[in-house]
Motif scaffolding. Structure first.
Motif, PDB file in Angstrom:
ATOM      1  N   LEU A  32       4.023  13.759 -14.416  1.00 54.66           N
ATOM      2  CA  LEU A  32       3.678  13.381 -13.052  1.00 54.66           C
ATOM      3  C   LEU A  32       4.332  12.065 -12.665  1.00 54.66           C
ATOM      4  CD1 LEU A  32       2.148  13.955 -10.465  1.00 54.66           C
ATOM      5  CD2 LEU A  32       0.125  12.924 -11.514  1.00 54.66           C
ATOM      6  N   ARG A  33       4.341  11.106 -13.575  1.00 57.72           N
ATOM      7  CA  ARG A  33       4.994   9.818 -13.310  1.00 57.72           C
ATOM      8  C   ARG A  33       6.465  10.017 -12.972  1.00 57.72           C
ATOM      9  NH1 ARG A  33       6.420   6.845 -18.371  1.00 57.72           N
ATOM     10  NH2 ARG A  33       8.001   8.448 -18.202  1.00 57.72           N
ATOM     11  N   ASP A  34       7.154  10.865 -13.740  1.00 58.50           N
ATOM     12  CA  ASP A  34       8.583  11.092 -13.502  1.00 58.50           C
ATOM     13  C   ASP A  34       8.836  11.722 -12.133  1.00 58.50           C
ATOM     14  OD1 ASP A  34       9.008  10.018 -16.004  1.00 58.50           O
ATOM     15  OD2 ASP A  34       9.395  11.956 -16.977  1.00 58.50           O
ATOM     16  N   VAL A  35       7.972  12.656 -11.729  1.00 56.49           N
ATOM     17  CA  VAL A  35       8.115  13.279 -10.414  1.00 56.49           C
ATOM     18  C   VAL A  35       7.839  12.256  -9.307  1.00 56.49           C
ATOM     19  CG1 VAL A  35       7.164  15.034  -8.867  1.00 56.49           C
ATOM     20  CG2 VAL A  35       7.636  15.598 -11.255  1.00 56.49           C
ATOM     21  N   LEU A  36       6.807  11.448  -9.497  1.00 52.13           N
ATOM     22  CA  LEU A  36       6.495  10.418  -8.502  1.00 52.13           C
ATOM     23  C   LEU A  36       7.630   9.411  -8.378  1.00 52.13           C
ATOM     24  CD1 LEU A  36       2.714   9.842  -9.286  1.00 52.13           C
ATOM     25  CD2 LEU A  36       3.684  10.991  -7.280  1.00 52.13           C
ATOM     26  N   LEU A  37       8.281   9.086  -9.479  1.00 47.72           N
ATOM     27  CA  LEU A  37       9.448   8.201  -9.428  1.00 47.72           C
ATOM     28  C   LEU A  37      10.559   8.815  -8.584  1.00 47.72           C
ATOM     29  CD1 LEU A  37       9.629   6.945 -13.127  1.00 47.72           C
ATOM     30  CD2 LEU A  37       9.491   5.492 -11.095  1.00 47.72           C
TER      31      LEU A  37
END
Length: 103
Positions: A32-37
């Motif tokens: 999720l962090r990578d997508v939000l980035l």
């Protein structure tokens, strides 16, 4: 005895790192962090973290977000769902094929 299996996992020796739920929560948080980035939303989710509840169940905490962030997230989800439905329809596996068989 100290080596007794029931003694090894008491409250004093339990660690979240001993559970699959912790790693599942951490891995999901990372995805999720990578997508939000990629979406440019990294500063909009300051409370994002992996956690375990009192029962040892893995959780991903999104935390509080501003109304604008919630609206942007909703729009991104809407666009992703629409793209997924379009892809299903183009491949012939979508709802239109199912409906055609019902007629």
């Amino acid at each position: 005895m100290r080596d007794d299996p029931t003694h090894r996992h008491d409250a004093a020796t339990w660690s979240p790192l001993d559970t699959d739920d912790w790693y599942a929560a951490r891995n999901a948080t990372t995805v999720l962090r990578d997508v939000l980035l990629r979406a440019g939303l990294e500063k909009d989710f300051p409370y994002l973290r992996a956690d375990l509840n009192a029962f040892g169940h893995g959780l991903v905490e999104l935390g509080r977000v501003s109304p604008a962030t919630a609206e942007r997230l909703a729009e991104l989800l809407r666009l992703a769902l629409a793209a997924g439905l379009r892809r299903l329809e183009e491949s012939g596996d979508g709802a239109s094929e199912h409906q055609a068989g019902e007629d």
